[in-house]
Design a protein around this motif. Structure first.
Motif, mmCIF file in Angstrom:
data_model
loop_
_atom_site.group_PDB
_atom_site.id
_atom_site.type_symbol
_atom_site.label_atom_id
_atom_site.label_comp_id
_atom_site.label_asym_id
_atom_site.label_seq_id
_atom_site.Cartn_x
_atom_site.Cartn_y
_atom_site.Cartn_z
ATOM 1 N N HIS A 3 9.005 -6.325 -8.972
ATOM 2 C CA HIS A 3 8.924 -7.181 -7.797
ATOM 3 C C HIS A 3 9.695 -6.514 -6.659
ATOM 4 N N ALA A 4 9.003 -5.845 -5.776
ATOM 5 C CA ALA A 4 9.625 -5.157 -4.656
ATOM 6 C C ALA A 4 9.068 -5.716 -3.363
ATOM 7 N N SER A 5 9.777 -5.458 -2.255
ATOM 8 C CA SER A 5 9.388 -6.038 -0.978
ATOM 9 C C SER A 5 8.028 -5.559 -0.510
ATOM 10 N N ASP A 6 7.598 -4.376 -0.950
ATOM 11 C CA ASP A 6 6.306 -3.860 -0.504
ATOM 12 C C ASP A 6 5.188 -4.200 -1.480
ATOM 13 N N GLU A 7 5.462 -5.045 -2.469
ATOM 14 C CA GLU A 7 4.431 -5.417 -3.430
ATOM 15 C C GLU A 7 3.632 -6.600 -2.918
ATOM 16 N N PRO A 8 2.414 -6.802 -3.439
ATOM 17 C CA PRO A 8 1.572 -7.904 -2.974
ATOM 18 C C PRO A 8 2.113 -9.251 -3.431
ATOM 19 N N ASP A 9 1.498 -10.314 -2.932
ATOM 20 C CA ASP A 9 1.899 -11.665 -3.320
ATOM 21 C C ASP A 9 1.157 -12.146 -4.556
ATOM 22 N N PRO A 26 3.798 -7.294 -18.872
ATOM 23 C CA PRO A 26 4.972 -8.154 -18.683
ATOM 24 C C PRO A 26 4.971 -8.746 -17.281
ATOM 25 N N ALA A 27 5.684 -9.866 -17.107
ATOM 26 C CA ALA A 27 5.562 -10.603 -15.851
ATOM 27 C C ALA A 27 6.907 -10.991 -15.260
ATOM 28 N N ASP A 28 7.949 -10.159 -15.411
ATOM 29 C CA ASP A 28 9.244 -10.472 -14.823
ATOM 30 C C ASP A 28 9.117 -10.532 -13.302
ATOM 31 N N GLY A 29 9.565 -11.644 -12.727
ATOM 32 C CA GLY A 29 9.479 -11.808 -11.283
ATOM 33 C C GLY A 29 8.168 -12.424 -10.815
ATOM 34 N N TRP A 30 7.319 -12.850 -11.768
ATOM 35 C CA TRP A 30 6.014 -13.386 -11.416
ATOM 36 C C TRP A 30 5.712 -14.650 -12.202
ATOM 37 N N ASP A 31 5.076 -15.619 -11.522
ATOM 38 C CA ASP A 31 4.445 -16.734 -12.211
ATOM 39 C C ASP A 31 3.074 -16.261 -12.677
ATOM 40 N N GLN A 32 2.598 -16.789 -13.799
ATOM 41 C CA GLN A 32 1.380 -16.256 -14.398
ATOM 42 C C GLN A 32 0.405 -17.378 -14.745
ATOM 43 N N TYR A 81 1.314 -14.543 -9.616
ATOM 44 C CA TYR A 81 1.834 -14.921 -8.308
ATOM 45 C C TYR A 81 3.315 -14.561 -8.235
ATOM 46 N N ARG A 82 3.754 -14.180 -7.059
ATOM 47 C CA ARG A 82 5.206 -13.979 -6.887
ATOM 48 C C ARG A 82 5.949 -15.227 -7.351
ATOM 49 N N ALA A 83 7.084 -15.025 -7.995
ATOM 50 C CA ALA A 83 7.846 -16.150 -8.536
ATOM 51 C C ALA A 83 8.120 -17.181 -7.452
ATOM 52 N N PRO A 87 6.539 -24.220 -6.327
ATOM 53 C CA PRO A 87 7.907 -24.697 -6.572
ATOM 54 C C PRO A 87 7.936 -25.874 -7.545
ATOM 55 N N GLY A 88 8.921 -25.820 -8.448
ATOM 56 C CA GLY A 88 9.096 -26.901 -9.406
ATOM 57 C C GLY A 88 8.082 -26.917 -10.527
ATOM 58 N N SER A 89 7.284 -25.873 -10.639
ATOM 59 C CA SER A 89 6.251 -25.862 -11.669
ATOM 60 C C SER A 89 6.879 -25.641 -13.046
ATOM 61 N N ARG A 90 6.135 -26.000 -14.071
ATOM 62 C CA ARG A 90 6.572 -25.850 -15.449
ATOM 63 C C ARG A 90 5.400 -25.344 -16.279
ATOM 64 N N CYS A 91 5.683 -24.923 -17.491
ATOM 65 C CA CYS A 91 4.599 -24.518 -18.380
ATOM 66 C C CYS A 91 3.693 -25.706 -18.651
ATOM 67 N N ARG A 92 2.404 -25.499 -18.465
ATOM 68 C CA ARG A 92 1.467 -26.562 -18.784
ATOM 69 C C ARG A 92 0.075 -25.995 -18.966
ATOM 70 N N ALA A 93 -0.706 -26.653 -19.812
ATOM 71 C CA ALA A 93 -2.102 -26.278 -20.011
ATOM 72 C C ALA A 93 -2.969 -27.199 -19.171
ATOM 73 N N ILE A 94 -3.988 -26.630 -18.541
ATOM 74 C CA ILE A 94 -4.854 -27.412 -17.667
ATOM 75 C C ILE A 94 -6.314 -27.181 -18.034
ATOM 76 N N ALA A 95 -7.151 -28.152 -17.671
ATOM 77 C CA ALA A 95 -8.596 -27.995 -17.818
ATOM 78 C C ALA A 95 -9.116 -27.158 -16.649
ATOM 79 N N VAL A 96 -9.928 -26.159 -16.955
ATOM 80 C CA VAL A 96 -10.500 -25.292 -15.917
ATOM 81 C C VAL A 96 -11.883 -25.844 -15.547
ATOM 82 N N SER A 97 -11.989 -26.383 -14.351
ATOM 83 C CA SER A 97 -13.262 -26.913 -13.873
ATOM 84 C C SER A 97 -14.210 -25.765 -13.548
ATOM 85 N N PRO A 98 -15.512 -26.043 -13.447
ATOM 86 C CA PRO A 98 -16.444 -24.977 -13.041
ATOM 87 C C PRO A 98 -16.061 -24.334 -11.713
#
Length: 242
Positions: A3-9, A26-32, A81-83, A87-98
């Motif tokens: 996660h560096a300043s010149d990296e994408p969002d 690996p995903a250090d510094g990123w939401d996935q 996504y950048r960490a 905001p305030g998100s947590r691990c959760r499973a969701i239904a993927v709509s079409p």
């Protein structure tokens, strides 16, 4: 994935993997956003385990340890996504709509995305908006905090057909702890474990009768009743076309 300043969002990852473990970068510094258009993934974290078939996805915030198991060839379409993107998100499973499915398919090959580009920002934001509105689904096996109950939970996950009553705790104590720390009764917990153990095997094409017997159901019809109650359809229809 530094996660560096010149990296994408937003970064994308689109690869078809064979059966295996820990296939995603690996995903250090990123939401996935963990998602696959074919195959079944099992996401193990320190707060629980999710099984992720093609019409489900799991949001895993930065800082959450994870291990991902793949069942058979899996077409992964994951977004990073950048960490702090949600905001305030947590691990959760969701239904993927079409709509969300098509939007992920549209977004991943266009990554990396930068918020300095208005089109990129709208695209990334729309995915997050749909994720926020997506219903949460019961394909998670939460872990109790009590170490004795956690040992029972691990035994159930290893052998869903077994009876968890033989432990250092009384049945009444186990029920009380599981209700308080997982939101499930012991019977509901075992049922959830059986479903999560069955899903990857059914996705790999194993016969329903064999899977139902192995996870502890006396008849395929009893397993089918549970499956339809939780996921809304029969095992055959659930996996047809996936």
């Amino acid at each position: 994935m530094r996660h560096a300043s010149d990296e994408p969002d937003v970064r994308g990852y689109a690869v078809t993997h064979p059966r295996g473990l820990d296939a995603l970068p690996p995903a250090d510094g990123w939401d996935q956003l963990v998602y696959a258009t074919a195959g079944v993934m099992t996401v193990h974290t320190d707060v629980g385990t999710w099984v992720v078939p093609p019409d489900r996805a799991v949001w895993v915030p930065d800082g959450t340890s994870r291990r991902i198991t793949l069942t058979g060839p899996t077409r992964i379409r994951t977004l990073y996504y950048r960490a702090g993107a949600a905001p305030g998100s947590r691990c959760r499973a969701i239904a993927v709509s079409p709509l969300l499915r098509e939007l992920i398919a549209h977004t991943v090959p266009r990554c990396p995305l930068w918020h300095t580009d208005p089109h990129h920002e709208r695209l990334a934001g729309l995915v997050l908006d749909l994720l926020a509105d997506a219903p949460e689904i019961p394909l998670r096996l939460p872990l109790p905090a009590d170490p004795r109950a956690r040992a029972v939970a691990a035994a159930i996950a290893r052998e869903p057909a077994s009876d968890p009553a033989a432990s250092a705790l009384s049945r009444r104590s186990l029920e009380r702890i599981f209700r308080a720390e997982t939101g499930l009764t012991l019977g509901q917990y075992r049922e959830r474990a059986r479903l999560l153990a069955a899903l990857p095997r059914l996705a790999a094409g194993e016969p329903v009768a064999r899977v139902a017997a192995d996870v502890g159901y006396a008849t395929p019809s009893a397993f089918g009743v549970m499956f339809k109650r939780v996921l809304g359809t029969s095992p055959a229809r659930y996996f047809s076309g996936r």
